[in-house]
Each structure stands twice: as structure tokens, then as C-alpha cells.
Scaffold this motif. Structure first.
Motif, PDB file in Angstrom:
ATOM      1  N   ASP A  10       0.851  -1.195   0.000  1.00 16.86           N
ATOM      2  CA  ASP A  10       0.000   0.000   0.000  1.00 16.86           C
ATOM      3  C   ASP A  10       0.880   1.237   0.000  1.00 16.86           C
ATOM      4  O   ASP A  10       2.118   1.137   0.059  1.00 16.86           O
ATOM      5  CB  ASP A  10      -0.903  -0.001   1.234  1.00 16.86           C
ATOM      6  N   LEU A  11       0.218   2.383  -0.053  1.00 16.52           N
ATOM      7  CA  LEU A  11       0.882   3.672   0.132  1.00 16.52           C
ATOM      8  C   LEU A  11       0.867   3.974   1.631  1.00 16.52           C
ATOM      9  O   LEU A  11      -0.204   3.921   2.260  1.00 16.52           O
ATOM     10  CB  LEU A  11       0.134   4.751  -0.637  1.00 16.52           C
ATOM     11  N   VAL A  12       2.022   4.295   2.189  1.00 15.31           N
ATOM     12  CA  VAL A  12       2.121   4.550   3.623  1.00 15.31           C
ATOM     13  C   VAL A  12       3.038   5.745   3.851  1.00 15.31           C
ATOM     14  O   VAL A  12       3.986   5.961   3.085  1.00 15.31           O
ATOM     15  CB  VAL A  12       2.622   3.297   4.379  1.00 15.31           C
ATOM     16  N   GLN A  13       2.748   6.506   4.893  1.00 13.85           N
ATOM     17  CA  GLN A  13       3.567   7.676   5.209  1.00 13.85           C
ATOM     18  C   GLN A  13       4.828   7.263   5.957  1.00 13.85           C
ATOM     19  O   GLN A  13       4.835   6.245   6.660  1.00 13.85           O
ATOM     20  CB  GLN A  13       2.765   8.659   6.056  1.00 13.85           C
ATOM     21  N   LYS A  86      10.531   3.959   6.044  1.00 17.36           N
ATOM     22  CA  LYS A  86      11.280   5.092   5.515  1.00 17.36           C
ATOM     23  C   LYS A  86      11.060   5.189   4.004  1.00 17.36           C
ATOM     24  O   LYS A  86      10.633   4.217   3.375  1.00 17.36           O
ATOM     25  CB  LYS A  86      12.769   4.908   5.795  1.00 17.36           C
ATOM     26  N   PHE A  87      11.396   6.340   3.434  1.00 12.77           N
ATOM     27  CA  PHE A  87      11.259   6.514   1.987  1.00 12.77           C
ATOM     28  C   PHE A  87      11.988   5.383   1.246  1.00 12.77           C
ATOM     29  O   PHE A  87      11.488   4.868   0.245  1.00 12.77           O
ATOM     30  CB  PHE A  87      11.816   7.861   1.546  1.00 12.77           C
ATOM     31  N   GLU A  88      13.141   5.011   1.749  1.00 15.12           N
ATOM     32  CA  GLU A  88      13.952   4.010   1.060  1.00 15.12           C
ATOM     33  C   GLU A  88      13.405   2.596   1.156  1.00 15.12           C
ATOM     34  O   GLU A  88      13.959   1.672   0.572  1.00 15.12           O
ATOM     35  CB  GLU A  88      15.396   4.042   1.572  1.00 15.12           C
ATOM     36  N   ASP A  89      12.311   2.400   1.880  1.00 14.64           N
ATOM     37  CA  ASP A  89      11.650   1.096   1.908  1.00 14.64           C
ATOM     38  C   ASP A  89      10.711   0.917   0.717  1.00 14.64           C
ATOM     39  O   ASP A  89      10.161  -0.175   0.533  1.00 14.64           O
ATOM     40  CB  ASP A  89      10.854   0.928   3.206  1.00 14.64           C
ATOM     41  N   THR A  90      10.543   1.952  -0.081  1.00 22.78           N
ATOM     42  CA  THR A  90       9.703   1.858  -1.263  1.00 22.78           C
ATOM     43  C   THR A  90      10.263   0.825  -2.226  1.00 22.78           C
ATOM     44  O   THR A  90      11.424   0.904  -2.626  1.00 22.78           O
ATOM     45  CB  THR A  90       9.599   3.229  -1.962  1.00 22.78           C
ATOM     46  N   GLN A 109       3.381  -4.044  -4.102  1.00 24.92           N
ATOM     47  CA  GLN A 109       4.035  -2.732  -4.112  1.00 24.92           C
ATOM     48  C   GLN A 109       3.861  -2.023  -2.770  1.00 24.92           C
ATOM     49  O   GLN A 109       2.733  -1.872  -2.275  1.00 24.92           O
ATOM     50  CB  GLN A 109       3.455  -1.852  -5.220  1.00 24.92           C
ATOM     51  N   VAL A 110       4.985  -1.576  -2.227  1.00 24.01           N
ATOM     52  CA  VAL A 110       4.978  -0.726  -1.038  1.00 24.01           C
ATOM     53  C   VAL A 110       5.567   0.621  -1.432  1.00 24.01           C
ATOM     54  O   VAL A 110       6.685   0.691  -1.949  1.00 24.01           O
ATOM     55  CB  VAL A 110       5.797  -1.346   0.105  1.00 24.01           C
ATOM     56  N   THR A 111       4.797   1.667  -1.201  1.00 25.93           N
ATOM     57  CA  THR A 111       5.255   3.018  -1.507  1.00 25.93           C
ATOM     58  C   THR A 111       5.209   3.854  -0.242  1.00 25.93           C
ATOM     59  O   THR A 111       4.149   3.976   0.384  1.00 25.93           O
ATOM     60  CB  THR A 111       4.392   3.673  -2.591  1.00 25.93           C
TER      61      THR A 111
END
Length: 114
Positions: A10-13, A86-90, A109-111
Motif C-alpha cells: 500500500d501507500l504509507v507515510q 522510511k522513503f527508502e523502503d519503497t 508494491q509498497v510506496t
């Protein structure tokens, strides 16, 4: 035949949490080690975490203390709990089972984005 199906991407902050799941079929799940890999755009597929058939775990340095791999042999499931993302886990996250050769799921997909 061997099948691995991932879900939960999913999309996660940044700083948030996500739980990935993988259901396995077609082989005696409890007898095999299971792993999660990830592949970011333009990069190689990297090992994230492994859980042995008897429950021992190992993690990439980049996720230690944040991610937890677990399994439920009764349900033929392997999980990846992702905390403090973290951003880099995308990346696209893949479930893997190594039988006579590696078998892969289709990925989820992980964003990580604010």
C-alpha cells in the motif's frame, strides 16, 4: 504446483506501519525456510528477511529493529510486519521459497510517501 501470493502492499507515510502477507501452496510449507525480498526501481532484488522452518530469523541491516518476519505453519502463511517505514523502503516486495530452486510470488508494491 508451487504458488506464492503476496498481499498487503500500500501507500504509507514515513514512520507508519504495514503488514505484508504471503500464502503458499503446492509444497510442504512447514519444512522450508521462507524469505522476503524487495526490489526498488532500477535496483537489484535484495534479501530483506528470512525465517527458517524452525522459526529462526535473520534480517538485512537496513531493516533490523523495524521489520519482523513471522510464519503460521497451520495457515501456510508468512508475514512481514513493517514499522517505522522510511522513503527508502519503497519497493516491490516478494515472497520466496527455496525448494530445488527459488520460487517467487508476483510481488506487492509498497510506496512510502508523504
Amino acid at each position: 504446483q508451487v504458488q506464492l501470493v503476496e498481499s498487503g502492499g500500500d501507500l504509507v507515510q514515513p514512520g507508519g506501519s504495514l503488514r505484508l502477507s504471503c500464502v503458499a501452496s503446492g509444497f510442504p510449507f512447514s519444512r522450508y525456510d521462507m524469505s522476503w525480498y524487495r526490489q526498488a526501481p532500477g535496483k537489484a532484488r535484495d534479501l530483506v528477511a528470512t525465517i527458517t522452518n524452525d522459526g529462526k530469523t535473520n534480517y538485512a541491516d537496513s531493516v533490523k529493529g523495524r521489520f519482523t518476519i513471522s510464519r503460521d505453519n497451520a495457515k501456510n502463511m508468512v508475514y512481514l510486519q513493517m514499522n517505522s517505514v522510511k522513503f527508502e523502503d519503497t519497493a516491490v516486495y516478494y515472497c520466496q521459497a527455496w525448494l530445488i530452486r527459488p520460487f517467487w510470488g508476483q510481488g506487492t508494491q509498497v510506496t512510502v510517501s508523504s
